[in-house]
Design a protein around this motif. Structure first.
Motif, short mmCIF file in Angstrom:
data_model
loop_
_atom_site.label_atom_id
_atom_site.label_comp_id
_atom_site.label_asym_id
_atom_site.label_seq_id
_atom_site.Cartn_x
_atom_site.Cartn_y
_atom_site.Cartn_z
N ARG A 111 1.02 -1.26 -0.46
CA ARG A 111 0.12 -0.06 0.00
C ARG A 111 0.80 0.79 -0.23
NH1 ARG A 111 -3.48 1.53 5.10
NH2 ARG A 111 -1.67 1.20 5.80
N ASN A 112 2.59 0.93 0.06
CA ASN A 112 2.83 2.21 0.76
C ASN A 112 3.28 2.89 -0.33
OD1 ASN A 112 6.54 2.95 0.77
ND2 ASN A 112 5.21 3.74 2.56
N ALA A 113 3.58 2.13 -1.60
CA ALA A 113 4.25 2.10 -2.37
C ALA A 113 2.69 2.91 -3.41
CB ALA A 113 4.05 0.86 -4.55
N LEU A 114 1.62 2.58 -3.47
CA LEU A 114 0.51 3.27 -3.81
C LEU A 114 0.13 4.55 -3.64
CD1 LEU A 114 -2.63 0.16 -3.97
CD2 LEU A 114 -0.95 1.47 -5.89
N ARG A 115 0.78 4.53 -2.45
CA ARG A 115 0.30 6.31 -1.63
C ARG A 115 0.95 6.73 -2.03
NH1 ARG A 115 0.14 6.17 4.79
NH2 ARG A 115 -0.87 7.71 4.68
N LYS A 116 2.38 6.59 -1.90
CA LYS A 116 3.60 7.20 -2.03
C LYS A 116 4.03 7.89 -3.77
CE LYS A 116 7.67 5.58 0.46
NZ LYS A 116 8.49 5.90 0.98
N LEU A 117 3.15 6.95 -4.63
CA LEU A 117 3.21 7.27 -6.15
C LEU A 117 1.99 8.74 -6.13
CD1 LEU A 117 2.81 3.93 -8.42
CD2 LEU A 117 4.99 5.92 -8.38
N MET A 118 1.14 8.66 -5.35
CA MET A 118 -0.35 9.28 -5.34
C MET A 118 0.24 10.46 -4.27
SD MET A 118 -3.35 7.57 -3.77
CE MET A 118 -4.86 8.71 -3.96
N ARG A 119 0.80 10.88 -3.40
CA ARG A 119 1.84 12.07 -3.06
C ARG A 119 2.74 12.58 -4.39
NH1 ARG A 119 3.90 8.91 1.92
NH2 ARG A 119 1.97 8.68 3.10
N ALA A 125 5.20 14.49 -2.09
CA ALA A 125 6.27 13.70 -1.87
C ALA A 125 7.59 13.54 -1.51
CB ALA A 125 6.45 12.41 -3.43
N HIS A 126 8.61 12.97 -0.74
CA HIS A 126 9.63 12.70 -0.33
C HIS A 126 10.22 12.02 -1.58
CE1 HIS A 126 8.91 14.67 2.99
NE2 HIS A 126 8.23 14.11 3.61
N ARG A 273 -6.96 14.17 3.37
CA ARG A 273 -6.25 13.31 1.77
C ARG A 273 -5.13 11.92 1.75
NH1 ARG A 273 -4.86 17.27 -2.84
NH2 ARG A 273 -4.77 16.26 -5.09
N ASP A 274 -4.67 12.68 2.20
CA ASP A 274 -3.53 11.14 2.09
C ASP A 274 -4.53 10.28 3.41
OD1 ASP A 274 -1.48 10.15 1.93
OD2 ASP A 274 -0.99 10.56 4.03
N ARG A 275 -4.67 10.53 4.46
CA ARG A 275 -5.67 9.36 5.29
C ARG A 275 -6.40 8.88 4.23
NH1 ARG A 275 -1.39 8.58 8.64
NH2 ARG A 275 -0.53 10.41 9.14
N TYR A 276 -7.06 9.18 3.52
CA TYR A 276 -8.35 9.07 3.09
C TYR A 276 -7.80 7.79 2.22
CZ TYR A 276 -12.76 8.29 -0.55
OH TYR A 276 -13.39 7.76 -1.14
N LEU A 324 -2.81 8.23 -10.38
CA LEU A 324 -2.45 7.25 -9.81
C LEU A 324 -2.31 5.77 -10.52
CD1 LEU A 324 -0.49 5.25 -8.05
CD2 LEU A 324 -2.56 4.73 -6.82
N ILE A 325 -3.70 5.54 -11.77
CA ILE A 325 -4.45 4.92 -12.62
C ILE A 325 -3.06 4.82 -13.40
CG2 ILE A 325 -5.97 3.98 -14.09
CD1 ILE A 325 -6.18 3.21 -11.60
#
Length: 376
Positions: A111-119, A125-126, A273-276, A324-325
């Protein structure tokens, strides 16, 4: 960074007329805890820590010393996806289910990969890196590359000590990871792993079919199942899988955030937004926000994913998911084009996302596990 940059990826533009992507078909397929052992060992299905719901206020000391920030990377640095695959296979075995169809999967990732790409897509993003490999005819393995697995406590946070005082874990267990399939992401079937912070027990909290050892910490199976994981391009590895714990329904799962009440002021509120997206990609039912002043925890705010804060964040989060998609589709095409012998990396540095071609041919899974992704 090893390898040659072959493509710079631009942030996709917003698609105002695009339909919302609903993540509704989230299915549990496995879980595990890391056990405190000299040899890497997972407990399957394991169990998240149990939330104790202690009355507030209470004081928690500041975290000190070295803290593990990536248990999978610490225990299996070259094969971070390995415990994911083992846990799913052992879950089907223990529950007398047919073997999981790995060849039908389009992505295996955290899941971390999805969230980082979204950031990255929304400019927050960092730096990060993921290594990519094709398994079978179409499965993209996204191997998280941990920039660090251990870190010195900052001297300001009390998150880890708060968890110790507020939850009860299985004996000798550390982090709990859960694995699900998502099937509404552009028609792709994705296997997603994520860490679970806690679960809330209740009298009508029914165990999933095939759940074992319903009493926390009692009756853990003592039989170890060792597997020697060796291939031509890897040093021999051993991962033990032990049966024990219990499967927990998604409705009981909790994502936890600790935050200083002094910083949680108007204009500096939590990034909902990120937590959602964090809850959405894992079908986690609840979010707990624990507020403290210098380690004195005074208030706990409990929210479901239908809370106003999340509903208000949904529109912006949908924009991130649409982007992301598009990025995942581009990555998938490049990996398939590169073939089974190719090795690519996704690298984000200073908010610039690029694809790199790696020189080596190391595999992120041993050969006999790569064979699981081949069509029959």
């Amino acid at each position: 960074m090893e390898g040659i940059a072959v493509q710079i990826i631009d942030i996709p533009e917003d698609s105002p007329k695009a339909q919302n992507i609903e993540i509704t078909n989230c299915t549990y397929i496995g879980s595990y805890n890391w056990l405190e052992r000299d040899t890497p060992t997972i407990l399957v299905p394991g169990s998240p820590p149990q939330w104790l719901d202690k009355p507030m206020p209470y004081h928690v000391p500041i975290d000190k010393g070295v803290i593990c920030c990536d248990r999978n990377g610490l225990n299996m640095p070259n094969t971070i996806l390995l415990p994911l695959v083992v846990a799913v296979n052992k879950t089907t075995e223990y529950n007398n289910l047919p073997p999981f169809d790995w060849a039908s999967v389009d992505f295996v990732l955290d899941r971390n990969a999805l969230r980082k790409l979204m950031r990255w897509s929304n400019g927050t993003a960092h730096d990060f890196r993921f290594d990519l490999q094709l398994a079978g005819e179409k499965t993209v393995l996204v191997n998280r590359f941990p920039l660090k697995v251990l870190e010195e406590a900052s001297g300001f946070s009390s998150r880890h000590n708060f968890e110790k005082q507020s939850m009860q874990s299985l004996p000798d267990c550390s982090e709990h990871y859960r694995i699900v399939t998502l099937k509404e992401m552009n028609g792709w079937k994705m296997v997603v792993r994520f860490e679970v912070d806690a679960y809330v027990p209740s009298e009508d909290n029914e165990l999933a079919p095939g759940a074992r050892n319903p009493d926390l910490g009692i009756g853990v199976d003592t039989q170890f199942r060792a597997m020697s994981l060796s291939s031509s391009n890897q040093e021999p590895k051993v991962l033990n899988a032990q049966q024990g714990g219990r499967e927990i329904p998604a409705s009981a799962l909790v994502e936890l955030t600790t935050r200083s009440a002094l910083s949680n002021t108007e204009g500096n509120v939590l990034n909902w937004r990120d937590r959602y997206s964090q809850l959405l990609f894992s079908e986690t039912a609840s979010h707990f926000l624990a507020l403290h002043q210098r380690g004195n925890y005074e208030r706990l705010e409990k929210r479901s994913i239908t809370a106003p804060e999340f509903k208000n964040a949904e529109e912006d989060a949908q924009k991130d998911i649409q982007k992301l998609i598009k990025v995942l589709g581009l990555i998938r095409n490049l990996v398939i084009e590169e073939g089974k012998e190719g090795r690519l990396s996704v690298v984000c540095m200073d908010k610039v996302l690029s694809i790199h071609k790696k020189h080596g041919r190391e595999s992120c899974l041993p050969d006999f596990m790569m064979a699981l992704f081949e069509s029959a």
